[in-house]
Scaffold this active site. Structure first.
Site, PDB file in Angstrom:
ATOM      1  N   GLU A 250      -9.144  56.376 -36.182  1.00 24.95           N
ATOM      2  CA  GLU A 250      -8.227  57.492 -36.016  1.00 24.95           C
ATOM      3  C   GLU A 250      -6.871  56.928 -35.596  1.00 24.95           C
ATOM      4  O   GLU A 250      -6.771  55.759 -35.185  1.00 24.95           O
ATOM      5  CB  GLU A 250      -8.754  58.474 -34.964  1.00 24.95           C
TER       6      GLU A 250
ATOM      7  N   GLU B 298     -16.549  58.699 -34.670  1.00 29.10           N
ATOM      8  CA  GLU B 298     -16.061  58.227 -33.366  1.00 29.10           C
ATOM      9  C   GLU B 298     -17.184  58.484 -32.372  1.00 29.10           C
ATOM     10  O   GLU B 298     -17.371  59.608 -31.915  1.00 29.10           O
ATOM     11  CB  GLU B 298     -14.807  59.007 -32.957  1.00 29.10           C
TER      12      GLU B 298
HETATM   13  P1  NAD Z   1     -22.813  65.402 -29.182  1.00 27.06           P
HETATM   14  O1  NAD Z   1     -23.156  64.317 -30.127  1.00 27.06           O
HETATM   15  O2  NAD Z   1     -23.874  66.081 -28.448  1.00 27.06           O
HETATM   16  O3  NAD Z   1     -22.021  66.568 -29.966  1.00 27.06           O
HETATM   17  C1  NAD Z   1     -20.842  66.306 -30.697  1.00 27.06           C
HETATM   18  C2  NAD Z   1     -20.581  67.447 -31.662  1.00 27.06           C
HETATM   19  O4  NAD Z   1     -21.538  67.400 -32.717  1.00 27.06           O
HETATM   20  C3  NAD Z   1     -20.719  68.841 -31.046  1.00 27.06           C
HETATM   21  O5  NAD Z   1     -19.682  69.664 -31.569  1.00 27.06           O
HETATM   22  C4  NAD Z   1     -22.073  69.312 -31.562  1.00 27.06           C
HETATM   23  O6  NAD Z   1     -22.193  70.713 -31.656  1.00 27.06           O
HETATM   24  C5  NAD Z   1     -22.104  68.677 -32.924  1.00 27.06           C
HETATM   25  N1  NAD Z   1     -23.436  68.473 -33.499  1.00 27.06           N
HETATM   26  C6  NAD Z   1     -24.607  68.258 -32.855  1.00 27.06           C
HETATM   27  N2  NAD Z   1     -25.612  68.086 -33.744  1.00 27.06           N
HETATM   28  C7  NAD Z   1     -25.063  68.178 -34.980  1.00 27.06           C
HETATM   29  C8  NAD Z   1     -25.580  68.070 -36.307  1.00 27.06           C
HETATM   30  N3  NAD Z   1     -26.869  67.813 -36.547  1.00 27.06           N
HETATM   31  N4  NAD Z   1     -24.723  68.210 -37.347  1.00 27.06           N
HETATM   32  C9  NAD Z   1     -23.407  68.438 -37.131  1.00 27.06           C
HETATM   33  N5  NAD Z   1     -22.863  68.563 -35.889  1.00 27.06           N
HETATM   34  C10 NAD Z   1     -23.685  68.421 -34.826  1.00 27.06           C
HETATM   35  O7  NAD Z   1     -21.702  64.765 -28.236  1.00 27.06           O
HETATM   36  P2  NAD Z   1     -21.057  65.398 -26.918  1.00 27.06           P
HETATM   37  O8  NAD Z   1     -22.113  65.434 -25.859  1.00 27.06           O
HETATM   38  O9  NAD Z   1     -20.322  66.630 -27.276  1.00 27.06           O
HETATM   39  O10 NAD Z   1     -19.972  64.294 -26.555  1.00 27.06           O
HETATM   40  C11 NAD Z   1     -20.264  63.133 -25.857  1.00 27.06           C
HETATM   41  C12 NAD Z   1     -20.413  61.961 -26.796  1.00 27.06           C
HETATM   42  O11 NAD Z   1     -19.268  61.840 -27.618  1.00 27.06           O
HETATM   43  C13 NAD Z   1     -20.534  60.643 -26.074  1.00 27.06           C
HETATM   44  O12 NAD Z   1     -21.498  59.828 -26.683  1.00 27.06           O
HETATM   45  C14 NAD Z   1     -19.156  60.029 -26.241  1.00 27.06           C
HETATM   46  O13 NAD Z   1     -19.119  58.641 -26.141  1.00 27.06           O
HETATM   47  C15 NAD Z   1     -18.781  60.511 -27.592  1.00 27.06           C
HETATM   48  N6  NAD Z   1     -17.329  60.489 -27.760  1.00 27.06           N
HETATM   49  C16 NAD Z   1     -16.768  59.571 -28.601  1.00 27.06           C
HETATM   50  C17 NAD Z   1     -15.387  59.505 -28.750  1.00 27.06           C
HETATM   51  C18 NAD Z   1     -14.747  58.495 -29.662  1.00 27.06           C
HETATM   52  O14 NAD Z   1     -13.606  58.693 -30.039  1.00 27.06           O
HETATM   53  N7  NAD Z   1     -15.407  57.414 -30.036  1.00 27.06           N
HETATM   54  C19 NAD Z   1     -14.578  60.389 -28.044  1.00 27.06           C
HETATM   55  C20 NAD Z   1     -15.188  61.319 -27.194  1.00 27.06           C
HETATM   56  C21 NAD Z   1     -16.554  61.365 -27.066  1.00 27.06           C
END
Ligand code: NAD
Length: 484
Positions: free
Chosen positions: A458, A250
Site C-alpha cells: 500500500e 495486509e
Molecule cells: P480479522 O481478520 O478478524 O478481520 C478483518 C476483516 O475481514 C473484517 O472486516 C472481517 O469482517 C473480515 N472478514 C472476516 N472473515 C472474512 C471472510 N471469510 N471473507 C471476507 N472478509 C472476512 O482482523 P481484525 O481482528 O479485524 O484485525 C486485526 C488483524 O489485522 C491483526 O492480525 C492485524 O495484524 C491485522 N492488521 C494488519 C494491518 C496491515 O496493514 N498489515 C493493519 C491493521 C491490522
C-alpha cells in the site's frame, strides 16, 4: 441519538441507505462498554445494490482524465483536514484510541493518501517502445471493481489507503469496514461524494465475515484488498484465487526490534514504546519481540518501566490522556489470556499485566522480560499492549532468531554504528523497516509485509501497480507477412 450514530448503515450510489432487516451490529464504545447506537449488516439485496452501482459507475470514471480524478481526491483531502477534529472524535468513539493520537494520525493520514494519489493521478501513463518501424505502446488501465475489507484498528486510514489509489487509477470500490468499527468509513464515503466523486464509485456496506466473503466471491469483482489477520487472509486469498482476482493482503505480524549496546538509551526506549503501546498495542507493524543486547539490558528495562509508569490512562476523549482501552471485550480477553500464558511459561512480568477496575476495556501497558523464543508470547501475534524483551549477545545470532517466524511485516534496529544498522536491516525478512525509529508510515513509502504478513504494497508509487494493469498494443506500420 448519540453523535457517533451514523445517518444510516450503508452508503451506496452517493447516498445513505438503511435496511434494518440486516443483522444488528451495536456500536460499542470501548471506553465505557456502552452501546452508542447500532447499524445493520448488509443483506444480499444491499450487497447487490453496492456491487451493481460500483460496476455501473466505473467505466465513465476511468474515462475521465487523471487530473480530473485527482482534483476530486485532493478536494476530499482538504475537506478531511478541515474536519479533522470532528473526524478524530468519531475515530475515538469507533476505536477507543485516545484523541491525542487520532487528532494526528487517522483522518490526517487518510487525507495524506487522498492528496498523494490525487497528485499522482494526472501523471499515470503507459510507455512507447519503438521496434524498428513498428512500435508498441502500453496503456495503464484500471482493474475495474475493487473490494476493500478493513480491520478495526485504523478505520479511517484503511478506508482511505485503499480508496485513494483505487480511485486515482480509475477503479470503483465497495468497502466493508470491520464490524467492530463500522462508523468512520461512512464519513470517508460522504466526504468523497461532497468533494465531487460521482455516485457509485465509493460505496460502504456493513457486515461481518460472511458479507466480506460474498463480496470477494462475486464475479464482477476484479480486485480484493484486505487488512486483517493471517487466518482471514488465507480464506480471502483462496476465494479470490477462484476468480483469479488481484489481491493485496495486509496481514498480521510479530516483528523484531533489535537494540544494540551502543544505542542511544532514551531513543531506544522511546522506539520500544512506539513499537508496542501506541493505539494500546493494536498496530499490525508493532515490534513486539524486543531483542536487547546484554550490555544495555538492565538500564533499558529500568528506564522503560519508569517511562511506562508515566502513561496517562483514561477517558480517550480527554486530550491529556495518551493510552486508551482495548477495542473490545473480546480483544481484551485474548490479550489477558496471552498475559496469563506468558506468566505460566516463565516470562518475568516487569510492569503492568492487569485489567483496570473500571468500566471499559482497559488494560495496563505490559512488559515481560527474560522471554525465550519458544514461548507463546514470543511466537504469536497478541495485538495488544504486551512487550516481550528477549536477550542476545551476538549479531548473527539475533538476526537468525529475529527471522525465525512465519511473519515478516516490520523490523527495527537501534544502534549508532551506521554500517551495522544497514547490514542488519538488509538481513531481516520484513517489508517495512526502521533504523533508530519505529512505526513511521508516510504515504510516500511502500507499506506491506513479507512471508505470511502479506502480498502487495500500500502507499507510494508502488500501490499504483496494485490498482492498475498494463495493456500492450503492437502497431504494425508495414504489411503483414503470414505463412499462407
Ligand atoms: P480479522 O481478520 O478478524 O478481520 C478483518 C476483516 O475481514 C473484517 O472486516 C472481517 O469482517 C473480515 N472478514 C472476516 N472473515 C472474512 C471472510 N471469510 N471473507 C471476507 N472478509 C472476512 O482482523 P481484525 O481482528 O479485524 O484485525 C486485526 C488483524 O489485522 C491483526 O492480525 C492485524 O495484524 C491485522 N492488521 C494488519 C494491518 C496491515 O496493514 N498489515 C493493519 C491493521 C491490522
Amino acid at each position: 441519538m448519540h453523535p457517533a450514530q451514523p445517518t444510516a448503515s450503508h452508503f451506496i450510489n452517493g447516498e445513505y441507505i438503511e435496511d434494518s432487516s440486516g443483522a444488528p451490529i451495536d456500536l460499542i464504545y470501548p471506553a465505557t462498554g456502552e452501546s452508542l447506537g447500532r447499524v445493520h449488516a448488509a443483506t444480499p439485496e444491499i450487497v447487490e445494490q453496492a456491487l451493481a452501482s460500483a460496476k455501473a459507475a466505473q467505466r465513465a470514471w476511468a474515462a475521465t482524465s487523471g487530473t480530473e480524478r485527482g482534483r476530486v481526491l485532493r478536494r476530499a483531502a482538504d475537506l478531511i483536514r478541515e474536519r479533522n477534529r470532528e473526524l478524530s472524535v468519531l475515530e475515538t468513539y469507533d476505536t477507543g484510541k485516545p484523541l491525542s493520537e487520532t487528532l494526528y494520525v487517522d483522518a490526517t493520514s487518510g487525507a495524506d493518501a487522498l492528496e498523494y494519489f490525487g497528485g499522482l493521478a494526472g501523471s499515470l501513463t503507459g510507455e512507447h517502445i519503438q521496434l524498428g518501424d513498428d512500435w508498441v505502446y502500453t496503456r495503464r488501465e484500471a482493474l475495474g471493481l475493487c473490494v476493500g475489507i478493513g480491520a478495526w484498528n485504523y478505520p479511517t486510514q484503511i478506508a482511505c489507503w485503499k480508496g485513494a489509489p483505487a480511485l486515482a487509477c480509475g477503479n470503483s470500490m465497495v468497502f466493508k469496514p470491520s464490524e467492530t468499527t463500522p462508523i468512520c468509513a461512512l464519513k470517508v464515503a460522504e466526504i468523497l461524494c461532497e468533494a465531487g466523486l460521482p455516485p457509485g464509485l465509493y460505496n460502504v456496506i456493513q457486515g461481518r465475515g460472511d458479507v466480506g466473503a460474498s463480496l470477494v466471491s462475486d464475479a464482477r469483482v476484479d480486485k480484493v484488498s484486505l487488512t486483517g489477520s493471517v487466518p482471514t487472509g488465507r480464506k480471502v486469498y483462496a476465494a479470490a484465487a477462484e476468480g483469479i482476482k488481484h489481491v493485496t493482503m495486509e496481514l498480521g505480524g510479530k516483528s523484531p526490534l533489535i537494540i544494540f549496546d551502543d544505542a542511544d538509551l532514551e531513543n531506544a526506549v522511546g522506539g520500544a514504546v512506539l513499537a508496542n503501546f501506541y493505539s494500546s498495542g493494536q498496530v499490525c507493524s508493532n515490534g513486539t519481540r524486543v531483542f536487547v543486547q546484554s550490555g544495555i539490558k538492565a538500564r533499558f528495562l529500568e528506564r522503560l518501566a519508569e517511562r511506562m509508569a508515566t502513561a496517562r490512562i483514561g477517558d480517550p476523549q480527554d486530550e491529556a490522556v495518551n493510552f486508551g482501552p482495548m477495542v473490545s471485550q473480546r480483544q481484551l480477553d485474548i490479550v489477558l489470556g496471552y498475559i496469563e500464558q506468558g506468566k505460566a511459561e516463565g516470562a518475568r512480568l516487569v510492569y503492568g499485566g492487569t485489567r483496570l477496575d473500571q468500566p471499559g476495556f482497559y488494560l495496563e501497558p505490559t512488559l515481560f522480560a527474560d522471554v525465550h523464543d519458544d514461548m507463546t508470547i514470543a511466537r504469536e501475534e497478541i495485538f495488544g499492549p504486551v512487550m516481550s524483551v528477549l536477550d542476545f549477545d551476538d549479531e548473527d545470532d539475533v538476526i537468525e532468531r529475529a527471522n525465525r517466524t512465519e511473519f515478516g511485516l516490520s523490523a527495527g534496529v537501534f544502534t549508532q554504528e551506521v554500517t551495522r544498522a544497514h547490514r542488519v536491516i538488509a538481513s531481516l525478512e520484513a517489508g517495512s523497516c526502521f533504523i533508530n525509529s519505529y512505526n513511521d508510515a508516510p504515504v510516500e513509502a511502500p507499506f506491506g509485509g513479507a512471508k505470511l504478513s502479506g502480498v502487495g504494497r500500500e502507499n507510494s508509487k508502488n500501490a499504483i501497480n496494485h490498482y492498475s494493469q498494463m495493456k500492450s498494443v503492437y502497431v504494425r506500420m508495414g504489411d503483414v507477412e503470414a505463412p499462407f
